[in-house]
Design a protein around this motif. Structure first.
Motif, PDB file in Angstrom:
ATOM      1  N   VAL A 215      43.514 132.493  34.564  1.00 20.98           N
ATOM      2  CA  VAL A 215      43.971 131.625  33.478  1.00 20.98           C
ATOM      3  C   VAL A 215      43.890 132.365  32.151  1.00 20.98           C
ATOM      4  O   VAL A 215      44.813 132.312  31.328  1.00 20.98           O
ATOM      5  CB  VAL A 215      43.151 130.315  33.442  1.00 20.98           C
ATOM      6  N   ASP A 216      42.784 133.076  31.922  1.00 20.26           N
ATOM      7  CA  ASP A 216      42.632 133.852  30.686  1.00 20.26           C
ATOM      8  C   ASP A 216      43.678 134.955  30.585  1.00 20.26           C
ATOM      9  O   ASP A 216      44.248 135.196  29.527  1.00 20.26           O
ATOM     10  CB  ASP A 216      41.247 134.476  30.601  1.00 20.26           C
TER      11      ASP A 216
ATOM     12  N   GLY B 215      31.921 141.813  37.949  1.00 19.86           N
ATOM     13  CA  GLY B 215      31.137 140.600  38.175  1.00 19.86           C
ATOM     14  C   GLY B 215      31.572 139.859  39.426  1.00 19.86           C
ATOM     15  O   GLY B 215      30.737 139.413  40.224  1.00 19.86           O
ATOM     16  N   VAL B 216      32.875 139.726  39.615  1.00 23.87           N
ATOM     17  CA  VAL B 216      33.386 139.045  40.804  1.00 23.87           C
ATOM     18  C   VAL B 216      33.053 139.861  42.055  1.00 23.87           C
ATOM     19  O   VAL B 216      32.637 139.306  43.076  1.00 23.87           O
ATOM     20  CB  VAL B 216      34.904 138.792  40.690  1.00 23.87           C
ATOM     21  N   LEU B 217      33.209 141.169  41.992  1.00 23.98           N
ATOM     22  CA  LEU B 217      32.891 142.012  43.149  1.00 23.98           C
ATOM     23  C   LEU B 217      31.413 141.933  43.519  1.00 23.98           C
ATOM     24  O   LEU B 217      31.071 141.901  44.707  1.00 23.98           O
ATOM     25  CB  LEU B 217      33.293 143.461  42.874  1.00 23.98           C
ATOM     26  N   ILE B 218      30.548 141.886  42.534  1.00 18.25           N
ATOM     27  CA  ILE B 218      29.113 141.771  42.805  1.00 18.25           C
ATOM     28  C   ILE B 218      28.804 140.442  43.487  1.00 18.25           C
ATOM     29  O   ILE B 218      27.996 140.380  44.422  1.00 18.25           O
ATOM     30  CB  ILE B 218      28.290 141.947  41.511  1.00 18.25           C
TER      31      ILE B 218
ATOM     32  N   VAL C 238      28.567 129.731  46.812  1.00 20.12           N
ATOM     33  CA  VAL C 238      29.010 131.065  46.417  1.00 20.12           C
ATOM     34  C   VAL C 238      30.527 131.160  46.459  1.00 20.12           C
ATOM     35  O   VAL C 238      31.149 131.695  45.534  1.00 20.12           O
ATOM     36  CB  VAL C 238      28.368 132.147  47.323  1.00 20.12           C
ATOM     37  N   VAL C 239      31.136 130.614  47.501  1.00 15.21           N
ATOM     38  CA  VAL C 239      32.594 130.639  47.606  1.00 15.21           C
ATOM     39  C   VAL C 239      33.232 129.859  46.458  1.00 15.21           C
ATOM     40  O   VAL C 239      34.211 130.306  45.851  1.00 15.21           O
ATOM     41  CB  VAL C 239      33.051 130.077  48.982  1.00 15.21           C
TER      42      VAL C 239
ATOM     43  N   SER D 260      36.163 129.780  41.344  1.00 14.67           N
ATOM     44  CA  SER D 260      36.325 129.282  39.979  1.00 14.67           C
ATOM     45  C   SER D 260      36.288 130.410  38.963  1.00 14.67           C
ATOM     46  O   SER D 260      37.024 130.383  37.967  1.00 14.67           O
ATOM     47  CB  SER D 260      35.266 128.235  39.656  1.00 14.67           C
ATOM     48  N   THR D 261      35.462 131.416  39.202  1.00 20.76           N
ATOM     49  CA  THR D 261      35.420 132.558  38.295  1.00 20.76           C
ATOM     50  C   THR D 261      36.730 133.336  38.340  1.00 20.76           C
ATOM     51  O   THR D 261      37.281 133.711  37.299  1.00 20.76           O
ATOM     52  CB  THR D 261      34.245 133.492  38.658  1.00 20.76           C
ATOM     53  N   THR D 262      37.247 133.570  39.536  1.00 25.38           N
ATOM     54  CA  THR D 262      38.519 134.265  39.679  1.00 25.38           C
ATOM     55  C   THR D 262      39.651 133.456  39.049  1.00 25.38           C
ATOM     56  O   THR D 262      40.509 134.012  38.357  1.00 25.38           O
ATOM     57  CB  THR D 262      38.823 134.527  41.166  1.00 25.38           C
TER      58      THR D 262
END
Length: 51
Positions: free
Chosen positions: A17-18, A37-40, A4-5, A10-12
Motif C-alpha cells: 500500500v505504501d 524485516g519481512v524476511l526475518i 505469525v502468518v 498485514s506487514t507485506t
C-alpha cells in the motif's frame, strides 16, 4: 503460527500500500530494511515450525 502468518500478511500488505499509494495514501519507497524485516519474520516462523 496463525498469528505469525497474519502479521507477515498485514506487514507485506502495508508495504505494498505504501509503495503503490493505494487508498490515496502517500507513496513511500520500499527499502532494504522493510524487506529484511519481512524476511526475518518468515525465517522465524520457519524456524519455529521446523524445530
Amino acid at each position: 503460527m496463525t498469528v505469525v502468518v497474519l502479521l507477515v500478511g498485514s506487514t507485506t500488505g502495508g508495504i505494498l500500500v505504501d509503495h503503490f499509494g493505494i487508498f490515496e495514501s502517500p507513496k513511500k519507497a520500499v527499502n532494504k530494511q522493510k524487506i529484511l524485516g519481512v524476511l526475518i519474520m518468515i525465517l522465524g516462523a520457519a524456524a519455529i515450525k521446523l524445530l
